[in-house]
Scaffold this motif. Structure first.
Motif, PDB file in Angstrom:
ATOM      1  N   GLY A 161       0.816  -1.203   0.000  1.00  0.00           N
ATOM      2  CA  GLY A 161       0.000   0.000   0.000  1.00  0.00           C
ATOM      3  C   GLY A 161       0.848   1.251   0.000  1.00  0.00           C
ATOM      4  N   LEU A 162       0.181   2.373   0.122  1.00  0.00           N
ATOM      5  CA  LEU A 162       0.834   3.681   0.159  1.00  0.00           C
ATOM      6  C   LEU A 162       0.868   4.155   1.610  1.00  0.00           C
ATOM      7  CD1 LEU A 162       1.957   6.285  -1.119  1.00  0.00           C
ATOM      8  CD2 LEU A 162      -0.415   7.002  -1.475  1.00  0.00           C
ATOM      9  N   VAL A 163       2.067   4.402   2.115  1.00  0.00           N
ATOM     10  CA  VAL A 163       2.228   4.871   3.496  1.00  0.00           C
ATOM     11  C   VAL A 163       3.208   6.029   3.517  1.00  0.00           C
ATOM     12  CG1 VAL A 163       1.732   2.603   4.506  1.00  0.00           C
ATOM     13  CG2 VAL A 163       4.092   3.231   3.961  1.00  0.00           C
ATOM     14  N   ARG A 164       3.293   6.668   4.674  1.00  0.00           N
ATOM     15  CA  ARG A 164       4.240   7.774   4.840  1.00  0.00           C
ATOM     16  C   ARG A 164       5.504   7.278   5.525  1.00  0.00           C
ATOM     17  NH1 ARG A 164       0.421  12.817   6.915  1.00  0.00           N
ATOM     18  NH2 ARG A 164      -0.882  12.933   5.034  1.00  0.00           N
ATOM     19  N   ALA A 165       6.569   8.014   5.343  1.00  0.00           N
ATOM     20  CA  ALA A 165       7.818   7.675   6.013  1.00  0.00           C
ATOM     21  C   ALA A 165       7.599   7.590   7.518  1.00  0.00           C
ATOM     22  CB  ALA A 165       8.884   8.721   5.692  1.00  0.00           C
ATOM     23  N   GLY A 166       8.139   6.536   8.110  1.00  0.00           N
ATOM     24  CA  GLY A 166       7.974   6.322   9.540  1.00  0.00           C
ATOM     25  C   GLY A 166       6.821   5.404   9.892  1.00  0.00           C
ATOM     26  N   ASP A 167       5.948   5.156   8.933  1.00  0.00           N
ATOM     27  CA  ASP A 167       4.803   4.277   9.163  1.00  0.00           C
ATOM     28  C   ASP A 167       5.225   2.819   9.145  1.00  0.00           C
ATOM     29  OD1 ASP A 167       2.167   6.164   7.453  1.00  0.00           O
ATOM     30  OD2 ASP A 167       3.128   6.406   9.412  1.00  0.00           O
ATOM     31  N   SER A 168       4.266   1.957   9.472  1.00  0.00           N
ATOM     32  CA  SER A 168       4.477   0.512   9.461  1.00  0.00           C
ATOM     33  C   SER A 168       3.505  -0.147   8.481  1.00  0.00           C
ATOM     34  CB  SER A 168       4.266  -0.070  10.858  1.00  0.00           C
ATOM     35  OG  SER A 168       5.191   0.472  11.788  1.00  0.00           O
ATOM     36  N   LEU A 169       3.886  -1.340   8.048  1.00  0.00           N
ATOM     37  CA  LEU A 169       3.056  -2.104   7.119  1.00  0.00           C
ATOM     38  C   LEU A 169       3.390  -3.573   7.313  1.00  0.00           C
ATOM     39  CD1 LEU A 169       1.029  -1.172   4.904  1.00  0.00           C
ATOM     40  CD2 LEU A 169       2.892  -1.409   3.257  1.00  0.00           C
ATOM     41  N   ARG A 170       2.401  -4.440   7.176  1.00  0.00           N
ATOM     42  CA  ARG A 170       2.647  -5.869   7.274  1.00  0.00           C
ATOM     43  C   ARG A 170       2.237  -6.567   5.982  1.00  0.00           C
ATOM     44  NH1 ARG A 170       0.159 -10.369  11.426  1.00  0.00           N
ATOM     45  NH2 ARG A 170      -1.666 -10.127  10.073  1.00  0.00           N
ATOM     46  N   LEU A 171       3.177  -7.271   5.386  1.00  0.00           N
ATOM     47  CA  LEU A 171       2.918  -8.065   4.200  1.00  0.00           C
ATOM     48  C   LEU A 171       2.644  -9.513   4.602  1.00  0.00           C
ATOM     49  CD1 LEU A 171       5.754  -6.796   1.820  1.00  0.00           C
ATOM     50  CD2 LEU A 171       3.499  -5.802   2.247  1.00  0.00           C
ATOM     51  N   SER A 172       1.808 -10.184   3.822  1.00  0.00           N
ATOM     52  CA  SER A 172       1.513 -11.599   4.046  1.00  0.00           C
ATOM     53  C   SER A 172       1.770 -12.375   2.767  1.00  0.00           C
ATOM     54  CB  SER A 172       0.052 -11.782   4.466  1.00  0.00           C
ATOM     55  OG  SER A 172      -0.233 -11.081   5.656  1.00  0.00           O
ATOM     56  N   CYS A 173       2.136 -13.633   2.920  1.00  0.00           N
ATOM     57  CA  CYS A 173       2.321 -14.528   1.783  1.00  0.00           C
ATOM     58  C   CYS A 173       1.727 -15.870   2.167  1.00  0.00           C
ATOM     59  CB  CYS A 173       3.790 -14.661   1.436  1.00  0.00           C
ATOM     60  SG  CYS A 173       4.122 -15.808   0.072  1.00  0.00           S
ATOM     61  N   VAL A 174       0.683 -16.257   1.461  1.00  0.00           N
ATOM     62  CA  VAL A 174       0.016 -17.534   1.730  1.00  0.00           C
ATOM     63  C   VAL A 174       0.572 -18.582   0.779  1.00  0.00           C
ATOM     64  CG1 VAL A 174      -2.167 -18.766   1.818  1.00  0.00           C
ATOM     65  CG2 VAL A 174      -2.055 -16.360   2.507  1.00  0.00           C
ATOM     66  N   ALA A 175       1.008 -19.693   1.335  1.00  0.00           N
ATOM     67  CA  ALA A 175       1.552 -20.794   0.538  1.00  0.00           C
ATOM     68  C   ALA A 175       0.543 -21.923   0.451  1.00  0.00           C
ATOM     69  CB  ALA A 175       2.852 -21.289   1.158  1.00  0.00           C
ATOM     70  N   SER A 176       0.504 -22.575  -0.713  1.00  0.00           N
ATOM     71  CA  SER A 176      -0.363 -23.737  -0.889  1.00  0.00           C
ATOM     72  C   SER A 176       0.369 -24.757  -1.749  1.00  0.00           C
ATOM     73  CB  SER A 176      -1.701 -23.336  -1.526  1.00  0.00           C
ATOM     74  OG  SER A 176      -1.489 -22.715  -2.776  1.00  0.00           O
ATOM     75  N   GLY A 177      -0.150 -25.965  -1.778  1.00  0.00           N
ATOM     76  CA  GLY A 177       0.511 -27.027  -2.526  1.00  0.00           C
ATOM     77  C   GLY A 177       1.432 -27.825  -1.624  1.00  0.00           C
ATOM     78  N   ARG A 178       2.674 -28.045  -2.034  1.00  0.00           N
ATOM     79  CA  ARG A 178       3.635 -28.869  -1.302  1.00  0.00           C
ATOM     80  C   ARG A 178       4.266 -28.103  -0.134  1.00  0.00           C
ATOM     81  NH1 ARG A 178       7.938 -31.377  -5.242  1.00  0.00           N
ATOM     82  NH2 ARG A 178       8.608 -32.255  -3.251  1.00  0.00           N
ATOM     83  N   THR A 179       3.435 -27.553   0.710  1.00  0.00           N
ATOM     84  CA  THR A 179       3.957 -26.711   1.788  1.00  0.00           C
ATOM     85  C   THR A 179       4.760 -27.509   2.803  1.00  0.00           C
ATOM     86  OG1 THR A 179       1.877 -26.956   2.978  1.00  0.00           O
ATOM     87  CG2 THR A 179       2.106 -25.015   1.565  1.00  0.00           C
ATOM     88  N   ASN A 180       4.491 -28.795   2.946  1.00  0.00           N
ATOM     89  CA  ASN A 180       5.256 -29.595   3.907  1.00  0.00           C
ATOM     90  C   ASN A 180       6.678 -29.873   3.424  1.00  0.00           C
ATOM     91  OD1 ASN A 180       4.491 -31.276   1.860  1.00  0.00           O
ATOM     92  ND2 ASN A 180       3.973 -33.010   3.169  1.00  0.00           N
ATOM     93  N   SER A 181       6.994 -29.494   2.194  1.00  0.00           N
ATOM     94  CA  SER A 181       8.335 -29.676   1.659  1.00  0.00           C
ATOM     95  C   SER A 181       9.146 -28.383   1.632  1.00  0.00           C
ATOM     96  CB  SER A 181       8.267 -30.246   0.239  1.00  0.00           C
ATOM     97  OG  SER A 181       7.662 -31.526   0.237  1.00  0.00           O
ATOM     98  N   ILE A 182       8.540 -27.277   2.044  1.00  0.00           N
ATOM     99  CA  ILE A 182       9.250 -25.994   2.014  1.00  0.00           C
ATOM    100  C   ILE A 182      10.386 -25.989   3.032  1.00  0.00           C
ATOM    101  CG2 ILE A 182       9.057 -23.517   2.487  1.00  0.00           C
ATOM    102  CD1 ILE A 182       6.228 -23.645   1.383  1.00  0.00           C
ATOM    103  N   TYR A 183      11.551 -25.521   2.590  1.00  0.00           N
ATOM    104  CA  TYR A 183      12.678 -25.419   3.527  1.00  0.00           C
ATOM    105  C   TYR A 183      12.927 -23.970   3.948  1.00  0.00           C
ATOM    106  CZ  TYR A 183      16.874 -26.689   5.978  1.00  0.00           C
ATOM    107  OH  TYR A 183      17.783 -26.893   6.978  1.00  0.00           O
TER     108      TYR A 183
END
Length: 124
Positions: A9-31
């Protein structure tokens, strides 16, 4: 493995932001999973990485102390908490995953699976 990033998103300097990444498929093999970013006109660079099982984290000096990577194994989600954002943090942020253990999690070439980018814009 399929990856879906969100949270930019669009934020100002000094602000905070949280990104997310959802994994699917062979997730039990991720290292390892990681976040990389690419600013306009620049090469894609390493932003943070985490070992999926043990939780070991990796950061470049440019974000150390401001960014925190974490994961929720039960929900197969990786997060990037970004605090004290600067205009230089403006970039498209990409999440990535690798199934291989003997790779450097800080290198782009270590990753086989990529999500689409989510744009972070930090205004001054």
């Amino acid at each position: 493995v399929q990856l879906q990033a969100s949270g930019g998103g669009l934020v100002r300097a000094g602000d905070s932001l949280r990104l997310s990444c959802v994994a699917s498929g062979r997730t039990n093999s991720i290292y390892h999973m990681g976040w990389f970013r690419q600013a306009p006109g620049k090469e894609r660079e390493f932003a943070a990485a985490i070992s999926w099982a043990g939780g070991t984290t990796y950061y470049p000096d440019s974000v150390k102390g401001r960014f925190t990577i974490s994961r929720d194994n039960a929900r197969n989600i990786m997060y990037l908490e970004m605090n004290s954002l600067k205009p230089d943090d403006t970039a498209a942020y990409y999440c990535a995953a690798t199934l291989y253990a003997y790779t450097d999690p800080r290198k782009i070439t270590s990753y086989d699976y990529w999500g689409q980018g989510t744009l972070v814009t930090v205004s001054s």
